[in-house]
Design an enzyme around this catalytic site. Sequence first.
Site, short mmCIF file in Angstrom:
data_model
loop_
_atom_site.label_atom_id
_atom_site.label_comp_id
_atom_site.label_asym_id
_atom_site.label_seq_id
_atom_site.Cartn_x
_atom_site.Cartn_y
_atom_site.Cartn_z
N PHE A 23 0.87 -1.18 0.00
CA PHE A 23 0.00 0.00 0.00
C PHE A 23 0.90 1.23 0.00
CE2 PHE A 23 -2.19 3.56 1.90
CZ PHE A 23 -3.38 3.57 1.19
N ASP B 167 9.31 2.87 1.65
CA ASP B 167 8.15 3.64 2.10
C ASP B 167 8.02 3.43 3.61
OD1 ASP B 167 5.65 4.50 2.89
OD2 ASP B 167 4.62 3.76 1.09
N LYS C 148 2.97 9.97 8.07
CA LYS C 148 2.12 9.76 9.26
C LYS C 148 2.62 10.35 10.58
CE LYS C 148 -0.88 6.08 7.70
NZ LYS C 148 -0.54 5.53 6.38
#
Length: 426
Positions: free
Chosen positions: A165, A250, A277
Amino acid sequence: MPTTSNHPQSSTDALAALGALPSAAVTSTALTERYASALLGVFGTPQRVLVRGSGCHVWDADGRQYLDLLGGIAVNTLGHAHPLLTSVISSQLATLGHVSNFFTSPAQISLAERLLEISAAPGGSKVFFTNSGTEANEAALKLARRNAGTADKPRTKVIALENAFHGRSLGALSLTWKKAYREPFEPLPGNVEWVPAGDIEALRAAVDESVQAVFIEPIQGEAGVRELDVDYLRAARAITHQAGALLIFDEVQTGMGRTGQYFASAPVLPDVMTLAKGLGGGFPIGAMLTFGHRTSDLLNPGDHGTTFGGNPVATAAALATIHVIDKEQLLSHVAETGQWLREELSAITGISQVRGRGLLIAFDLDKPIAAQVVSAGLDAGFIINTTGPATIRLAPPLVITRDQLTTFIDKLPALIGQGLLTHKEN
Ligand SMILES: *Cc1c(COP(=O)(O)O)cnc(C)c1O
């Protein structure tokens, strides 16, 4: 009820006047109805209307308290309303809030330097700031395109992992594995191939001189917290190096202390790392780190840009977040607390597997009752999350204590029991 002493009366009055605070007369039900008629339906019905947070707790519009074990999906590093974070954000905003990227600010420069320091970046490494994880991956994808090879030997492909993702904007989406996310939006950019995660030979077979870059999440978060071991990351480093492809980690979900180290991939150094995040402790900010001269030189003046990225307030928020992680020694706290929590979870009947590192944790239930357990959890005052029919994910604030987690561990067998009951009834 939490103390409101750090909120001057006048500013909460202003929030109330703007409709940003609930009044006694407004119920959750009324707010949820207004949500449904005004907000695009991509998130479904919100589980609760939240009005206040303090430390590891949040409160809903009906005054109910919740222990936040999701932390805004691995975002609220320092919990809610951390005094240093809120004061740094307000002071920076009161001093200088936004300038365009025709200009810079001390906060932006200091944060870039700090990120290069904590990532042990070699000389020539650089930072590009964004506002989100998907934008950081977009930047990485554009940079990968510039690793174009030569006219007679062009590089044309990007490799990603099964179950990956990387975000929802079209470029990042083109790397994302789940067909349900991708196919309705095709054609997507990119010539992407997926290989099974953790399979070194499959990666070796896929990566040749036609590959621009390989994207890897060191722990696949949305896939249910599936860790890639350090041997795999090392092999990926060697394979991409050999083929001249960029290795892109990532760390949007795994970075900034979440796993008990600043970056889950350390000590393996990629060519590019993306963050978001947890970086701003709840304030929106993302970043792409490019390691070394060769990689950093792939994007030049005019090649990429952003209006908001790297603004003084967001970068000051991230500086404050890193400062608190260091000062309160949160990395070792996260490593130890996470280890303890995984052991506690493993001892609970009805849980078949516990995964993760630090405070990024998932556990599988014997039965596909994750949604029912999340809902029972909410009713009992705990915010948790599913990544699949039988999988629960926890990503609490890094400052959470064992005492707070114990309240959840003590209640969890009952939540699983309730989940089983509602599952059977339906
Ligand atoms: C959340 C996430 C993204 C997307 O970040 P947004 O800020 O939602 O755009 C990308 N990659 C990973 C690994 C993520 O967990």
